[in-house]
Write an enzyme that holds these catalytic residues in place. Sequence first.
Site, PDB file in Angstrom:
ATOM      1  CD  GLU A 107       9.550  -5.965   6.735  1.00 26.97           C
ATOM      2  OE1 GLU A 107       9.347  -4.849   6.191  1.00 26.97           O
ATOM      3  OE2 GLU A 107       9.301  -6.191   7.931  1.00 26.97           O
ATOM      4  CD  GLU A 146      -1.306  -4.100  11.572  1.00 26.55           C
ATOM      5  OE1 GLU A 146      -1.983  -4.043  10.532  1.00 26.55           O
ATOM      6  OE2 GLU A 146      -0.076  -4.279  11.545  1.00 26.55           O
ATOM      7  CE  LYS A 162       6.259  -0.842   9.709  1.00 29.51           C
ATOM      8  NZ  LYS A 162       5.240  -0.204   8.893  1.00 29.51           N
ATOM      9  CG  HIS A 208      -3.236 -35.330  17.577  1.00 33.43           C
ATOM     10  ND1 HIS A 208      -3.421 -36.546  18.198  1.00 33.43           N
ATOM     11  CD2 HIS A 208      -4.281 -35.182  16.727  1.00 33.43           C
ATOM     12  CE1 HIS A 208      -4.515 -37.125  17.718  1.00 33.43           C
ATOM     13  NE2 HIS A 208      -5.058 -36.300  16.824  1.00 33.43           N
ATOM     14  N   GLY A 248      -4.765  -1.735   5.202  1.00 37.41           N
ATOM     15  CA  GLY A 248      -4.011  -2.886   4.689  1.00 37.41           C
ATOM     16  C   GLY A 248      -4.685  -4.208   5.029  1.00 37.41           C
ATOM     17  NE  ARG A 249      -5.974  -3.498  11.206  1.00 35.17           N
ATOM     18  CZ  ARG A 249      -5.261  -2.387  11.288  1.00 35.17           C
ATOM     19  NH1 ARG A 249      -4.101  -2.293  10.655  1.00 35.17           N
ATOM     20  NH2 ARG A 249      -5.680  -1.358  12.003  1.00 35.17           N
ATOM     21  CE  LYS A 303      -3.380   2.412   2.797  1.00 36.48           C
ATOM     22  NZ  LYS A 303      -4.250   2.388   3.966  1.00 36.48           N
TER      23      LYS A 303
END
Length: 527
Positions: free
Chosen positions: A202, A343, A494, A374, A257-258, A196
């Site tokens: 990254e 977030e 960041k 399990h 973004g999410r 965005k």
Amino acid sequence: MMLIDSPQWQALAAHAAAMRPQHLRQLFAADPARFERFSLHRDGLLLDFSKQRLDGETLRLLHGLAAAADLDGWKQKMLAGEVINHTEDRAVRHMALRAGDQAPAEVHAVLERMQAFCESVHSGRRRGYSGERITDVVNIGIGGSDLGPRMATQALAAHQQPNLAVHFISNVDGADIAPLLARLNPRTTLFIVASKTFTTLETLINARTARAWLLAAAGRESAVAGHFVAISSDLERTREFGITADNVFEFWSWVGGRFSLWSAIGLSLALAIGWKHFSRLQEGARAMDKHFFEAPASENLPLTLALLSLWNTDFLGASTAAMLPYSQSLALLPAYLQQLEMESNGKQVNRQGEPVGVATSPIIWGEAGTNGQHSFYQLFHQGGQVIPCDFIALREADFPLPGHHGSLLANCLAQSAALAFGQTADEARAAGVPDKLVPYKVFPGNQPSTTLLLPALTPYSLGQLLALFEHKVFCLGVLWNINSFDQWGVELGKQLAAQLTPLIGSDGDSSLFDASTRGLLAALKQR
Ligand code: F6P
């Protein structure tokens, strides 16, 4: 007034003191119609919340809290495009992306370009620099620019387009991209750089690596245009990166973004499943939007999920919530919901900048059933902590094989029953457990859970499911009086990472950092 001082909160606190000692065994024994009373049916979905530790009065009081928070008013503000993300000065309009005929012209324009793009790749019209067909697509993004399309691509594997593999790279760790590039062919690989802001380190580092890999094979800069597209709200930065405007799919600052799967961020998913299925995903979400805005509070699925979460977190003392899809295809749903919920609502100050005063988002985690059974379910059964569980199951298998789906569903139902009702010492003895082992075979039960049953895992039902959780998150934000749409908490890390990057393995000045960080930097230098 602090939230906890409101009459509605106080009434809930008093009621919770009376509810906490009650066991689900008692609640079910007292009301034979409990399942009918505490379950909702809507558009093929069944939400059974009868195994939550509540009664009719709990719901009445929770709905009172929602009314006092003016939930309806906030819904209208979001719908009207008001700037409800006040700390970023933005409206919150992800619903407009999936509004179909009602979507704004700018949304239609991008969706049409996405459709044309998908068709050009699927038909083989769009080719790589050598003239070969595209066989692999790599989405490079992180957080909201990765989790949604990655999760949904896996979820809808049964609807996959033939002859096209879609991959996802997010981590700045070279161990993510290097093994993938090693098995791909640059002549037939298309990269989607999804960010965005187009500032996320990254993503930019991975995109540069991918670009260098392509250039090394192609030997000419002109090859980049045919192999790279970008998705961003910042067209200036995509141009600076070297991606021409005709290869950029825009989305807008008013899409968080999410919440962006429905935007151009869904391009990798649309390539994976085809445009028809992507449109059905949007339709499912649109149906849930309509339900959220039109259904009365007592029948409202997103509001109900939100009220249950708040009740468990703030009144029954749960600090976590487990998301347990009994569907291998939904294995990435917990990771997606982690970002969506944590977030959005992991916030300590309210809309006035004052302390919220109560716990907000629980820690969301989970795993596909039956795998989790399990590993960590032992703690659910006998660990002594309140851990609300959301079981999500499908009536019909997406990959039907004899003997599989019945067993999967039986396990899902068995777990929610065992967690709710447990096993007493007398029952253990009656089942023949020797006295010395009885304490170990007692299951306290009383773990609250919800079971959400989907008819099948289709693009439409996945759209419903994701919009359901989006609106749940919105309701919780309103109830806690927080801004669910910013994420300032991720910024400090960041900034520090940017300051530390030049110091890794070098002699730079680290005196501004604490003793622990300096010690670690020194240790890294000695490698
Ligand atoms: O750092 C958090 C975050 O900003 C998320 O909110 C977002 O989804 C992710 O990073 C990726 O951001 P972008 O799409 O701008 O690269």
